[in-house]
Every structure is written in structure tokens, then in C-alpha cells.
Scaffold this motif. Structure first.
Motif, PDB file in Angstrom:
ATOM      1  N   ARG A   1       7.060   3.364   0.086  1.00 52.19           N
ATOM      2  CA  ARG A   1       8.662   4.398   0.902  1.00 52.19           C
ATOM      3  C   ARG A   1       8.882   2.890   2.374  1.00 52.19           C
ATOM      4  NH1 ARG A   1       5.130   9.087   2.234  1.00 52.19           N
ATOM      5  NH2 ARG A   1       3.571   8.197   2.016  1.00 52.19           N
ATOM      6  N   SER A   2       7.253   2.500   2.387  1.00 51.16           N
ATOM      7  CA  SER A   2       7.279   1.789   3.722  1.00 51.16           C
ATOM      8  C   SER A   2       7.605  -0.055   3.738  1.00 51.16           C
ATOM      9  CB  SER A   2       5.667   1.388   3.990  1.00 51.16           C
ATOM     10  OG  SER A   2       5.464   1.342   5.746  1.00 51.16           O
TER      11      SER A   2
ATOM     12  N   GLU B   1       0.900  -0.862   0.099  1.00 52.93           N
ATOM     13  CA  GLU B   1      -0.035  -0.125   0.079  1.00 52.93           C
ATOM     14  C   GLU B   1       0.904   1.109   0.406  1.00 52.93           C
ATOM     15  OE1 GLU B   1      -2.442  -0.713   3.645  1.00 52.93           O
ATOM     16  OE2 GLU B   1      -3.393  -2.403   2.297  1.00 52.93           O
ATOM     17  N   ASP B   2       1.447   1.219   0.174  1.00 53.19           N
ATOM     18  CA  ASP B   2       3.081   2.272   0.685  1.00 53.19           C
ATOM     19  C   ASP B   2       4.530   2.004   0.296  1.00 53.19           C
ATOM     20  OD1 ASP B   2       4.204   4.650   0.879  1.00 53.19           O
ATOM     21  OD2 ASP B   2       3.519   4.399   3.331  1.00 53.19           O
TER      22      ASP B   2
END
Length: 110
Positions: free
Chosen positions: A55-56, A52-53
Motif C-alpha cells: 500500500r506504500s 514490505e507494504d
């Protein structure tokens, strides 16, 4: 490492980011990164990109990590029994668990 495994193994299939682990364990970003690096080298956890992200990064326990966690829980339980339960009389144990329950509730309310 035990606290990380507790956090990762308490709810199977829960997605936990490194940032959440750092917050939960009161570590800095660099501190959690170094800890997860060591755990990954030991085969206890793996990192996966968050769907979902991007960057994570999510951290997941490995099968070996689950096995080590279960062994650690068994040892931890024996230590708690030996030093915190066995020495107490039944009434004292009831008072202790009641007081700990009240402290836990107060911490949750915040």
C-alpha cells in the motif's frame, strides 16, 4: 523541492515513503502527491513500490536529482556564507552558532 531532495539525499539508500515525506515537510497527502508528481516530471525523483507494504510508495532521488541537489547545496552554502556568516564578527558568529546549537537541541528534546 529542495527540502524533499535534502530529505532523500541525506542518507543514501534510506527508504522514504511519501507519507514520511508529508509528515517531515508538514504537507497533506494531496500536497505531497502533487509535489512528487512535479518532481517526477522534472526527472528529480522516482516512485517505487515498497517491498514490505504494497500500500506504500517509496520515493527515491534519480541520478539527475542527486546532481541537482549537489548544485543547489553549493548555491545555498554561498547564500548562507554571504548573508549570515560574512557580515558577522568572529565573536558574533561564535555566539550565533552556539545559540543555534541550543535551539536545535531543544527542538530535538521536544
Amino acid at each position: 523541492m529542495f527540502e524533499v531532495l535534502i530529505r532523500l539525499c541525506r542518507q543514501p539508500d534510506e527508504e522514504v515513503s511519501q507519507r514520511e515525506l508529508a509528515d517531515d515537510l508538514t504537507l497533506t497527502s494531496s500536497g505531497i502527491t502533487r509535489l512528487i508528481d512535479r518532481m517526477e516530471e522534472a526527472g528529480l525523483v522516482g516512485r517505487v513500490p515498497s517491498p514490505e507494504d504494497r500500500r506504500s510508495v517509496l520515493v527515491e532521488p534519480t541520478e539527475h536529482g542527486h546532481t541537482v541537489f549537489l548544485r543547489a547545496v553549493a548555491v545555498h552554502s554561498q547564500v548562507v556564507e554571504r548573508y549570515f556568516v560574512a557580515p558577522l564578527a568572529r565573536d558574533d558568529y561564535a555566539r550565533l552558532t552556539s545559540a543555534l546549537g541550543e535551539i536545535h537541541q531543544a527542538l530535538r528534546e521536544g
